[in-house]
Design an enzyme around this catalytic site. Sequence first.
Site, PDB file in Angstrom:
ATOM      1  N   SER A  99       0.847  -1.467   0.195  1.00  0.00           N
ATOM      2  CA  SER A  99       0.041  -0.091  -0.065  1.00  0.00           C
ATOM      3  C   SER A  99       0.761   1.047  -0.147  1.00  0.00           C
ATOM      4  CB  SER A  99      -0.911  -0.098   1.250  1.00  0.00           C
ATOM      5  OG  SER A  99      -0.358   0.021   2.611  1.00  0.00           O
ATOM      6  N   HIS A 129      -3.281  -2.775  -5.652  1.00  0.00           N
ATOM      7  CA  HIS A 129      -3.345  -2.454  -3.997  1.00  0.00           C
ATOM      8  C   HIS A 129      -4.881  -2.496  -3.669  1.00  0.00           C
ATOM      9  CE1 HIS A 129      -3.570   1.060  -1.131  1.00  0.00           C
ATOM     10  NE2 HIS A 129      -3.604  -0.150  -0.246  1.00  0.00           N
ATOM     11  N   GLU A 138      -6.386  -0.137  -6.786  1.00  0.00           N
ATOM     12  CA  GLU A 138      -5.338   0.943  -7.239  1.00  0.00           C
ATOM     13  C   GLU A 138      -4.248  -0.137  -8.088  1.00  0.00           C
ATOM     14  OE1 GLU A 138      -4.651   4.921  -4.821  1.00  0.00           O
ATOM     15  OE2 GLU A 138      -3.629   3.044  -4.063  1.00  0.00           O
ATOM     16  N   ASN A 161      -3.777   6.472  -0.340  1.00  0.00           N
ATOM     17  CA  ASN A 161      -3.194   6.819   0.952  1.00  0.00           C
ATOM     18  C   ASN A 161      -2.443   7.954   1.130  1.00  0.00           C
ATOM     19  OD1 ASN A 161      -4.519   4.525   2.063  1.00  0.00           O
ATOM     20  ND2 ASN A 161      -2.903   3.334   1.753  1.00  0.00           N
TER      21      ASN A 161
END
Length: 692
Positions: free
Chosen positions: A416, A437, A449, A487
């Site tokens: 991540s 991800h 992702e 993130n």
Amino acid sequence: MALISSVADLSVEGNVAILTLNSPPVNALSALVRKSIHEGISLAIGNPAVDSIVLICDGKTFIAGADITEFGKPPSGVSLRELQDTIENSPKPVIAAIHGTALGGGLETALVCHYRIAVPSARCGLPEVNLGLLPGAGGTQRLPRIVGVAKALDMVTSGVHIKAREALEMGLLDELAEEGQLRSAAIAFARKVIAEKRPLIKVRDQNSKVEAARNKPDLFVEFRKANARKFRGFLAPEYNIRCIEAAVNLPFDEALQFERALFTELMNGVQSAAQRHYFFASRQVKNIPDVPADTPLIPVKKVGIIGAGTMGGGIAMNFLSAGIPVTIVETRQDALDRSLKTIRANYDNTAKKGRLSTADVERYMALLKGSLVLEDLADSDLVIEAIFENMGVKKEVFGKLDKIVRQGAILASNTSALDLNEIAAATTRPEAVVGLHFFSPANVMKLLEVVRGEKTSHSVIATAMQLAAKIGKIAVLVGVCPGFVGNRMLAQRQREANKLVLEGPMPWDVDRVLFDFGFPMGPFAMSDLAGLDLGWIKEKSSSSTLREILCELDRRGQKTGAGYYDYDEKRQARPSPVSEQLIRDFAQKKGKSARPVSDEEILQRCIYPMINEAAKILEEGIAIRASDIDVVWVNGYGWPVYRGGPTFYADSIGLDKVLAKMQEFQADYGDDFKPAKLLVDMVARGRKFSDL
Ligand code: CAA
């Protein structure tokens, strides 16, 4: 056969006129389509040789609705209402022949026809609510007259597509045709209507079902109550409900006016603009400029997963549910057993809720194999590494995979945050390495992702994007940087939230502001849910952050009954006097004194740095387009779709305002708020994210 226009032709077979539309991709009701239908129907009405008229479409679907690309532009040509009046008042029966989907304005057009016939694979629905709208062409008035108020409420507020058989049972359709035989069946049906002298049925005159709901306000009260959580923040569901109420309580024409007024209000509002933006964003995200549509795909018939933790197990379920066999590898038998048990329990739970048959559960589980050796992944087409975030260990795993897994396979990491290029460099085939991800819980969350490394091949990217769709995910292609898109932006919000609680507001104040903005929960409630000890190492903990202090006191979140909040036995959160005191003490230690902070500042402090980060992400080419970032946030983090996503939201409040506030914050609080160059440039040139 007479060509009406480039999108319609009219032919006559015996005494039946057939008006065929062909306006790809979805026969949407553009100005030209409306004009052509109007002309075609009028010609057929005027032709003395014609006794009845069939309205049918070529291509993949019946009319899928109004042409959304025309929304927001001035109306031109024949309006949908005029067109509907012509059809409904036709002295000759008009029969809608439906395949694919009759949606929105498409179904509303079918509802002014006197009869409707469809193939079994067809679906009908009024999905306007998903565009922040209501069916503005009589849909809220005619639908309840056929299916009744309860069902209509459900359909217009959910936008569900009803299968043809169910639609037939509900009375939405009059007859089913054999698959592939729609045209001939519709013509035969039209002849039957004439031969049997069936009446010209106008749905608008069928009042019994709406009258049955009159003087029963509880029906609406209960419906609103039962769906309050789902509808929170959205305008469109409530407006749809009001229109159905009007169908029950007002004469048809008056209610139609009411529907029009509410439709116009929604259409001119920011929520619908946001939801329309999202509609196109979620389709555009599939286009990757330098990866042509005909890029060869790598067949993926067998998947290997390394790591049987929560993430690995969740990822496995996606493939099993799509019928793709999975081998999952762990280092310890007990961990492997636990994971297989959890996967089964998850499926069993879904079956208990009636959303899966027990036969399906067995079928999926039969596709799953556990193993303790990497060599069992040798003939996989795709291997996904889902172990803990440690670069050294990941590189070791990829080095091994490189030697074990057959050439031509895809090697993916679920990291991540780590550098995918470094992971890829641990192999001799970096072109085969990609990031996948997934978001937790991986079997539920829609977002994926797809992380493109410097050397990832076009085939690997195209396969990953296509595979994502196959397992029901919405894939967004992103580049390599810490935290990728989602993130990386989240970190901005978290940093500010953490700072804010040292300045006066409590975690529940920050959470309330973000909840009211439309997020499902705020950052502190989310941390408590995920567990504050994620990544916390007891031995190294030194009371240096609030999180460490809470963990040291065993306040590790929901699972220990206390974190930022206190929890009761039902896991209901309440503000905690204990953590409040801990926060105040910690703030004092850090030399911070409490001051009143407005809700507006809380929101801006949390959201504007995210917008700024989005600009940096675009500047660096990490996301292809601004709207892709919105797709990430709506699907991965619960950004309210009625606010479009961070970049749409920024455009809607004005980038100049965002920039001015960032500059003010920078002066007050430092360089965490330094505006991105792209943001400054856009403001200087009077441009928006949507212009990029
Ligand atoms: N208007 C304009 N373009 C549309 C459209 C519409 N109503 N519906 C779909 N399209 C376009 C899409 O943007 C896409 O374009 P690109 O290929 O350029 O990206 C193309 O048609 C194909 O669409 P999908 O990729 O979604 O194809 P699909 O096969 O997966 O799904 C569909 C087909 C079920 C019809 C889906 O496109 C859909 O749900 N469309 C929207 C339907 C809708 O919301 N209708 C109501 C419109 S509002 C209305 O009608 C108001 C009213 O009351 C008058």
